[in-house]
Design a protein around this motif. Structure first.
Motif, PDB file in Angstrom:
ATOM      1  N   TYR A   4      -8.963  -9.341   8.809  1.00  0.00           N
ATOM      2  CA  TYR A   4      -8.207  -9.725   7.619  1.00  0.00           C
ATOM      3  C   TYR A   4      -8.528  -8.765   6.462  1.00  0.00           C
ATOM      4  CZ  TYR A   4      -6.194 -12.523   3.901  1.00  0.00           C
ATOM      5  OH  TYR A   4      -5.443 -12.946   2.834  1.00  0.00           O
ATOM      6  N   SER A   5      -9.797  -8.408   6.329  1.00  0.00           N
ATOM      7  CA  SER A   5     -10.201  -7.474   5.272  1.00  0.00           C
ATOM      8  C   SER A   5      -9.515  -6.127   5.448  1.00  0.00           C
ATOM      9  CB  SER A   5     -11.719  -7.292   5.280  1.00  0.00           C
ATOM     10  OG  SER A   5     -12.348  -8.517   4.988  1.00  0.00           O
ATOM     11  N   LYS A   6      -9.401  -5.665   6.688  1.00  0.00           N
ATOM     12  CA  LYS A   6      -8.723  -4.393   6.947  1.00  0.00           C
ATOM     13  C   LYS A   6      -7.246  -4.471   6.584  1.00  0.00           C
ATOM     14  CE  LYS A   6     -11.845  -2.734  10.541  1.00  0.00           C
ATOM     15  NZ  LYS A   6     -12.010  -2.406  11.966  1.00  0.00           N
ATOM     16  N   THR A   7      -6.624  -5.614   6.849  1.00  0.00           N
ATOM     17  CA  THR A   7      -5.218  -5.806   6.484  1.00  0.00           C
ATOM     18  C   THR A   7      -5.044  -5.769   4.969  1.00  0.00           C
ATOM     19  OG1 THR A   7      -4.797  -7.086   8.485  1.00  0.00           O
ATOM     20  CG2 THR A   7      -3.245  -7.379   6.658  1.00  0.00           C
ATOM     21  N   ARG A   8      -5.909  -6.480   4.239  1.00  0.00           N
ATOM     22  CA  ARG A   8      -5.829  -6.480   2.778  1.00  0.00           C
ATOM     23  C   ARG A   8      -6.069  -5.074   2.215  1.00  0.00           C
ATOM     24  NH1 ARG A   8      -3.279  -8.573  -0.410  1.00  0.00           N
ATOM     25  NH2 ARG A   8      -4.760  -8.808  -2.069  1.00  0.00           N
ATOM     26  N   LEU A   9      -7.035  -4.372   2.802  1.00  0.00           N
ATOM     27  CA  LEU A   9      -7.338  -3.018   2.355  1.00  0.00           C
ATOM     28  C   LEU A   9      -6.129  -2.109   2.562  1.00  0.00           C
ATOM     29  CD1 LEU A   9      -9.475  -1.175   1.128  1.00  0.00           C
ATOM     30  CD2 LEU A   9     -10.335  -0.774   3.432  1.00  0.00           C
ATOM     31  N   ALA A  10      -5.446  -2.261   3.682  1.00  0.00           N
ATOM     32  CA  ALA A  10      -4.235  -1.469   3.927  1.00  0.00           C
ATOM     33  C   ALA A  10      -3.169  -1.777   2.871  1.00  0.00           C
ATOM     34  CB  ALA A  10      -3.700  -1.742   5.333  1.00  0.00           C
ATOM     35  N   GLN A  11      -3.052  -3.039   2.471  1.00  0.00           N
ATOM     36  CA  GLN A  11      -2.104  -3.409   1.415  1.00  0.00           C
ATOM     37  C   GLN A  11      -2.503  -2.776   0.086  1.00  0.00           C
ATOM     38  OE1 GLN A  11      -2.445  -7.657   1.748  1.00  0.00           O
ATOM     39  NE2 GLN A  11      -0.791  -7.813   3.251  1.00  0.00           N
ATOM     40  N   TRP A  12      -3.800  -2.747  -0.200  1.00  0.00           N
ATOM     41  CA  TRP A  12      -4.267  -2.117  -1.438  1.00  0.00           C
ATOM     42  C   TRP A  12      -3.975  -0.627  -1.426  1.00  0.00           C
ATOM     43  CZ3 TRP A  12      -9.858  -4.381  -2.409  1.00  0.00           C
ATOM     44  CH2 TRP A  12      -9.753  -5.730  -2.743  1.00  0.00           C
ATOM     45  N   LEU A  13      -4.169   0.013  -0.292  1.00  0.00           N
ATOM     46  CA  LEU A  13      -3.879   1.448  -0.192  1.00  0.00           C
ATOM     47  C   LEU A  13      -2.386   1.709  -0.357  1.00  0.00           C
ATOM     48  CD1 LEU A  13      -6.330   2.318   2.703  1.00  0.00           C
ATOM     49  CD2 LEU A  13      -6.508   3.074   0.314  1.00  0.00           C
ATOM     50  N   ASP A  14      -1.544   0.833   0.192  1.00  0.00           N
ATOM     51  CA  ASP A  14      -0.100   0.938  -0.021  1.00  0.00           C
ATOM     52  C   ASP A  14       0.243   0.816  -1.499  1.00  0.00           C
ATOM     53  OD1 ASP A  14       0.401   1.280   2.669  1.00  0.00           O
ATOM     54  OD2 ASP A  14       1.037  -0.800   3.010  1.00  0.00           O
ATOM     55  N   GLY A  15      -0.460  -0.076  -2.203  1.00  0.00           N
ATOM     56  CA  GLY A  15      -0.236  -0.238  -3.640  1.00  0.00           C
ATOM     57  C   GLY A  15      -0.503   1.049  -4.398  1.00  0.00           C
ATOM     58  N   TRP A  16      -1.572   1.731  -4.039  1.00  0.00           N
ATOM     59  CA  TRP A  16      -1.857   3.027  -4.666  1.00  0.00           C
ATOM     60  C   TRP A  16      -0.724   4.011  -4.400  1.00  0.00           C
ATOM     61  CZ3 TRP A  16      -4.956   4.730  -8.273  1.00  0.00           C
ATOM     62  CH2 TRP A  16      -6.132   4.041  -8.559  1.00  0.00           C
ATOM     63  N   HIS A  17      -0.279   4.056  -3.151  1.00  0.00           N
ATOM     64  CA  HIS A  17       0.777   4.995  -2.758  1.00  0.00           C
ATOM     65  C   HIS A  17       2.087   4.693  -3.494  1.00  0.00           C
ATOM     66  CE1 HIS A  17       3.094   7.691  -0.237  1.00  0.00           C
ATOM     67  NE2 HIS A  17       3.923   6.698   0.009  1.00  0.00           N
ATOM     68  N   LEU A  18       2.421   3.428  -3.611  1.00  0.00           N
ATOM     69  CA  LEU A  18       3.695   3.035  -4.222  1.00  0.00           C
ATOM     70  C   LEU A  18       3.685   3.080  -5.744  1.00  0.00           C
ATOM     71  CD1 LEU A  18       4.567  -0.030  -1.972  1.00  0.00           C
ATOM     72  CD2 LEU A  18       5.711   2.200  -1.978  1.00  0.00           C
ATOM     73  N   HIS A  19       2.558   2.722  -6.365  1.00  0.00           N
ATOM     74  CA  HIS A  19       2.542   2.519  -7.811  1.00  0.00           C
ATOM     75  C   HIS A  19       1.614   3.458  -8.571  1.00  0.00           C
ATOM     76  CE1 HIS A  19       4.815  -1.042  -6.823  1.00  0.00           C
ATOM     77  NE2 HIS A  19       3.836  -1.447  -6.046  1.00  0.00           N
ATOM     78  N   GLY A  20       0.764   4.199  -7.865  1.00  0.00           N
ATOM     79  CA  GLY A  20      -0.147   5.125  -8.530  1.00  0.00           C
ATOM     80  C   GLY A  20      -1.277   4.454  -9.277  1.00  0.00           C
ATOM     81  N   VAL A  46     -20.786  -2.648  -5.136  1.00  0.00           N
ATOM     82  CA  VAL A  46     -21.179  -3.945  -5.697  1.00  0.00           C
ATOM     83  C   VAL A  46     -19.978  -4.829  -6.004  1.00  0.00           C
ATOM     84  CG1 VAL A  46     -23.350  -3.049  -6.632  1.00  0.00           C
ATOM     85  CG2 VAL A  46     -21.294  -3.092  -8.079  1.00  0.00           C
ATOM     86  N   GLY A  47     -18.765  -4.271  -5.906  1.00  0.00           N
ATOM     87  CA  GLY A  47     -17.587  -5.074  -6.185  1.00  0.00           C
ATOM     88  C   GLY A  47     -16.314  -4.289  -5.975  1.00  0.00           C
ATOM     89  N   PHE A  48     -15.219  -5.004  -6.137  1.00  0.00           N
ATOM     90  CA  PHE A  48     -13.885  -4.417  -6.063  1.00  0.00           C
ATOM     91  C   PHE A  48     -13.066  -5.000  -7.198  1.00  0.00           C
ATOM     92  CE2 PHE A  48     -15.402  -4.112  -1.737  1.00  0.00           C
ATOM     93  CZ  PHE A  48     -14.994  -2.846  -1.355  1.00  0.00           C
ATOM     94  N   GLY A  49     -12.156  -4.214  -7.709  1.00  0.00           N
ATOM     95  CA  GLY A  49     -11.269  -4.707  -8.752  1.00  0.00           C
ATOM     96  C   GLY A  49     -10.251  -3.646  -9.089  1.00  0.00           C
ATOM     97  N   GLY A  50      -9.298  -4.042  -9.883  1.00  0.00           N
ATOM     98  CA  GLY A  50      -8.290  -3.081 -10.287  1.00  0.00           C
ATOM     99  C   GLY A  50      -7.097  -3.751 -10.920  1.00  0.00           C
ATOM    100  N   ILE A  51      -6.039  -2.990 -10.994  1.00  0.00           N
ATOM    101  CA  ILE A  51      -4.781  -3.482 -11.554  1.00  0.00           C
ATOM    102  C   ILE A  51      -3.739  -3.382 -10.463  1.00  0.00           C
ATOM    103  CG2 ILE A  51      -2.972  -3.052 -13.250  1.00  0.00           C
ATOM    104  CD1 ILE A  51      -5.165  -2.208 -15.185  1.00  0.00           C
ATOM    105  N   SER A  52      -3.099  -4.505 -10.209  1.00  0.00           N
ATOM    106  CA  SER A  52      -2.066  -4.540  -9.180  1.00  0.00           C
ATOM    107  C   SER A  52      -0.834  -5.238  -9.739  1.00  0.00           C
ATOM    108  CB  SER A  52      -2.577  -5.270  -7.932  1.00  0.00           C
ATOM    109  OG  SER A  52      -2.994  -6.576  -8.270  1.00  0.00           O
ATOM    110  N   LEU A  53       0.302  -4.936  -9.151  1.00  0.00           N
ATOM    111  CA  LEU A  53       1.519  -5.637  -9.533  1.00  0.00           C
ATOM    112  C   LEU A  53       1.478  -7.026  -8.918  1.00  0.00           C
ATOM    113  CD1 LEU A  53       2.390  -2.769 -10.347  1.00  0.00           C
ATOM    114  CD2 LEU A  53       4.680  -3.478  -9.737  1.00  0.00           C
TER     115      LEU A  53
END
Length: 182
Positions: free
Chosen positions: A35-51, A67-74
């Motif tokens: 599941y983590s790998k699937t979510r990570l793939a979605q996050w990588l797609d977000g970078w590709h699509l939205h910069g 120590v953590g993860f975070g960011g800005i997503s649509l």
């Protein structure tokens, strides 16, 4: 911090799969590494699509240790698509100021480098530590949003670019001088 990469899957599961880091998350912890790998793939797609997207966060003294993860997503919130700020830290990183520093740096990144006009954040009403972080970072409580089915509404925070500029100037002003930077 740095953008996430495929090698982060194990750390993502370690942090997001920990029940303690999900105390305020109605969805609960990630169930497994797949599941983590699937979510990570979605996050990588977000970078590709939205910069813009999710970051891996590490202590500068130990850059090899995430120590953590975070960011800005649509994220859709009610009838609006927003640039939403979110984060989650390993329990060993709690109480060390990482979340506040991360939020401030991400807001700089969002407003200065991406010229976003507005950033939002959603937090559960009983998650007092995250509420304090968002306020210290400059976000303003705007109300509530029904973002989780069959659950109490979450609190909705937002900050526009003009408010961020004013907040940043206040952070630079010494409390007794009244002059910027002195």
């Amino acid at each position: 911090m740095r953008p996430v990469c495929t090698a982060d899957a194990g750390d993502l599961f370690r942090i997001y799969g920990d029940p303690a880091t999900n105390t305020f998350n109605p969805a609960g912890p990630y169930p497994d590494l797949a599941y983590s790998k699937t979510r990570l793939a979605q996050w990588l797609d977000g970078w590709h699509l939205h910069g813009i997207g999710q970051m891996a966060i590490y202590d500068a003294e130990r850059p090899q240790e995430i120590v953590g993860f975070g960011g800005i997503s649509l994220r859709p919130l009610e009838k609006e698509l927003t640039h939403n700020l979110g984060y989650r830290f390993a329990t060993g990183a709690w109480g060390k100021g990482f979340a506040t520093e991360f939020c401030q740096r991400m807001l700089d990144y969002a407003f200065d480098e991406h010229q976003l006009q507005r950033v939002t954040a959603v937090v559960r009403s009983n998650h007092l530590a995250s509420q304090r972080v968002l306020l210290k970072a400059g976000l303003v409580l705007r109300g509530q949003v029904a973002d989780v089915a069959n659950a109490m509404p979450s609190l909705f925070y937002a900050l526009n670019i003009d408010e961020w500029q004013r907040h940043r100037q206040e952070m630079l002003r010494h409390p007794t001088s009244g002059l910027i930077g002195f």
